[in-house]
Every structure is written in structure tokens, then in C-alpha cells.
Design an enzyme around this catalytic site. Structure first.
Site, PDB file in Angstrom:
ATOM      1  N   CYS A 134       0.768  -1.194  -0.207  1.00 40.62           N
ATOM      2  CA  CYS A 134       0.214  -0.125  -0.152  1.00 40.62           C
ATOM      3  C   CYS A 134       0.511   1.512   0.221  1.00 40.62           C
ATOM      4  CB  CYS A 134      -0.831   0.191   1.494  1.00 40.62           C
ATOM      5  SG  CYS A 134      -1.822   1.223   0.867  1.00 40.62           S
ATOM      6  N   CYS A 169      -5.173   6.464  -3.203  1.00 42.76           N
ATOM      7  CA  CYS A 169      -4.184   5.232  -3.908  1.00 42.76           C
ATOM      8  C   CYS A 169      -3.260   5.499  -4.155  1.00 42.76           C
ATOM      9  CB  CYS A 169      -5.119   4.337  -4.419  1.00 42.76           C
ATOM     10  SG  CYS A 169      -4.750   3.164  -4.822  1.00 42.76           S
TER      11      CYS A 169
HETATM   12  N1  LIG Z   1      -6.629  -1.889  -1.380  1.00 45.78           N
HETATM   13  C1  LIG Z   1      -5.292  -2.713  -2.071  1.00 45.78           C
HETATM   14  C2  LIG Z   1      -4.335  -2.582  -1.323  1.00 45.78           C
HETATM   15  C3  LIG Z   1      -4.065  -0.901  -0.757  1.00 45.78           C
HETATM   16  C4  LIG Z   1      -3.295   0.414  -1.646  1.00 45.78           C
HETATM   17  C5  LIG Z   1      -3.684   1.747  -2.110  1.00 45.78           C
HETATM   18  N2  LIG Z   1      -4.363   1.925  -0.524  1.00 45.78           N
HETATM   19  C6  LIG Z   1      -2.408   2.448  -1.654  1.00 45.78           C
HETATM   20  O1  LIG Z   1      -2.088   3.126  -0.811  1.00 45.78           O
HETATM   21  O2  LIG Z   1      -1.491   1.474  -2.760  1.00 45.78           O
HETATM   22  C7  LIG Z   1      -5.430  -4.101  -2.418  1.00 45.78           C
HETATM   23  O3  LIG Z   1      -5.268  -4.646  -2.378  1.00 45.78           O
HETATM   24  O4  LIG Z   1      -4.583  -4.024  -3.800  1.00 45.78           O
END
Ligand SMILES: N[C@H](CCC[C@H](N)C(=O)O)C(=O)O
EC number: 5.1.1.7
Length: 273
Positions: free
Chosen positions: A76, A209
Site C-alpha cells: 500500500c 491510492c
Molecule cells: N486496496 C489495495 C491495497 C492498498 C492500496 C492503496 N491504499 C495504496 O495506497 O496503494 C489492494 O488490496 O490491492
């Protein structure tokens, strides 16, 4: 251990609960359910994810990252910046650090309230994917930047069907069994992008994200020749900077820089969650 200290932090509007696992003793089998409870709005703290920091025999620390639905993710970007600043402020690591994730060892540098992460090597690039949905076929681009991402260029970003189409692609058979995150992007400047993301494991649009912003920047470099550093504005309107070296379909030295703010600290009453 019934009272568990935690910090609430946010990276570009993606919010997380962070726990120093040396003071929590949540067993492996309890973590998914615990994450769902802690991340739940109203009944819990409310967050997009829960991060445990644990001891590591080889680098500064190891982390375990859980989405709000309790699923564990390899990486993440926004959460990684928050974990790095949490570790620095807790004396777990110095300004420059390394931590173990399921996506590999991540190097980070704390720059006051911003953090610069070096991501594990992106892979699996596939351009021009035809993604048939019931109403229409979308043309998207796939890359894994620690977690899987589909990137869809779309001129009218304000009207993007982030939830409807995001969810349909996230669960599409093309991406089984892991699924994928889904990012709608628009060029907003010479080296600037706007991005809206439907996040796997949150199962909704998030305000930002990090790995999705990196995916958007790398796809923009392949589609439009956008050069490093690319500035990305997620739905929160915050600013993320992505640095990279590109040689055809190979990307090296990929860095994500952005904020990592401490919102509050508290104590979870575990038996009342
Ligand atoms: N929900 C994403 C993980 C967190 C990614 C996101 N919050 C970031 O900042 O990269 C997944 O399960 O693929």
C-alpha cells in the site's frame, strides 16, 4: 491485552489505523476479523486499512497490511508512507529505513511530514486490454505496482462510473483470483494526471491510492510519453510525485513521494469492539 494503543494517520486522504504489534498480541487468525472491526465506520475507528508493525530480523521492521474488509494486501503506497513516519516517530527506525512487506523490502525516507518510498519493481504490464462488461467493452491497461491495477483513461473524470464500472472490473474473470484495483485517469498537464480509484478490499472509491497513482503514472509514460517525475492529483486533491526510470516495458527506481499525517492517537478497547 485488552487496551491497544494505536495511531490514526492519513496519506493523501487514504486513512489507516497503525498498531505497534509488539504491544497488541493479536494472533494471526484474529487479524482479518480485527481489521474489519477497527476499520468499520461508526462501530470502529473507521479507516481504509489497518497496519501492524512487527519486529524484523533483517531490516528495520516488518509490516502486515489489511484492507478494511479484512483481506491482506501485499503493499500500500499511502499506508507505506504512514508506516514509515510512524516508525520514525516511535524510534523504531531512523529517517532512512527499510521494511518487509509481502511485495518485498521497501525502502523509505522520512522528509519531515512527507515520505519518499521506493516501490518494488512493477511487473505484469499489459497494454490495450479489452474488458467486456454488460453495457460496453472497456479498453484498459494493467500493471502490478505491489498490488494489481487496471488503468482506464477517461476524459470526463467527474462523470467516471467509479463504483459501478470499478466494481465490475475489480471482480472481472480476467483478473481472477486476485482481482484488481481500478483507476480512471485524465491528463491534466504536461506531467500531471488526475486519478480516481476503486480500491480492492475497501470495495469503494477512496480519496487516494498510492500504488494506483504510480500505476497511472507508469501507464501514462507508456501511452503518452509522460516523463518522470509525474505529479498525480487523486480525488482528495492532494499532490503525489512519482519518479521512475523507464526503458520500454521495464520500469526501475520507482519512487512515490507524498504526505503522511498523524491525525490522532488513542486506545482500542478490544473487548468492546
Ligand atoms: N486496496 C489495495 C491495497 C492498498 C492500496 C492503496 N491504499 C495504496 O495506497 O496503494 C489492494 O488490496 O490491492
Amino acid at each position: 491485552m485488552n487496551r491497544i494503543p494505536f495511531w490514526k494517520m492519513q496519506g493523501s486522504g487514504n486513512d489507516f489505523v497503525l498498531i505497534d504489534h509488539r504491544r497488541s498480541f493479536i494472533s494471526d487468525g484474529e487479524r482479518a476479523g480485527f481489521a474489519r472491526k477497527v476499520c468499520a465506520p461508526k462501530f470502529g475507528v473507521g479507516a481504509d486499512g489497518l497496519i501492524f508493525l512487527e519486529s524484523s530480523a533483517t531490516v528495520d521492521f516488518r509490516w502486515r497490511f489489511f484492507n478494511a474488509d479484512g483481506s491482506e494486501a501485499e503493499m500500500c503506497g499511502n499506508g507505506g508512507r504512514c508506516a514509515a513516519r510512524f516508525a520514525y516517530l516511535h524510534g523504531i527506525a531512523g529517517e532512512k529505513m527499510a521494511f518487509e512487506t509481502l511485495a518485498g523490502v521497501i525502502h523509505a525516507e522520512v522528509l519531515d511530514r512527507r515520505v519518499k518510498l521506493e516501490l518494488s519493481p512493477p511487473h505484469g504490464l499489459r497494454l490495450g486490454l479489452e474488458i467486456p462488461l454488460s453495457a460496453k467493452t472497456w479498453t484498459g491497461h494493467f500493471i502490478n505496482t505491489g498490488v494489481p491495477h487496471v488503468v482506464l483513461p477517461l476524459a470526463d473524470l467527474e462523470a467516471a462510473p467509479v463504483t459501478e464500472v470499478g466494481r465490475a472490473i475489480r471482480f472481472h474473470s480476467l483478473f481472477e483470483p486476485a482481482g484488481t484495483n481500478v483507476n480512471f485517469i485524465r491528463r491534466s498537464g504536461f506531467r500531471e494526471l488526475q486519478v480516481r480509484t476503486y480500491e480492492r478490499g475497501v470495495e469503494a472509491e477512496t480519496l487516494a491510492c498510492g500504488t494506483g497513482s504510480v500505476a497511472a503514472a507508469l501507464i501514462a509514460s507508456r501511452l503518452w510519453g509522460m516523463a518522470s517525475p509525474v505529479v498525480v492529483h487523486p480525488a482528495s486533491g492532494e499532490t503525489l510525485k512519482i519518479y521512475f526510470d523507464a526503458a520500454g516495458d521495464i520500469f526501475r527506481s520507482v519512487f512515490l513521494e507524498g504526505g503522511a499525517a498523524v491525525v490522532f492517537q488513542g486506545e482500542l478497547w478490544r473487548d468492546e469492539l
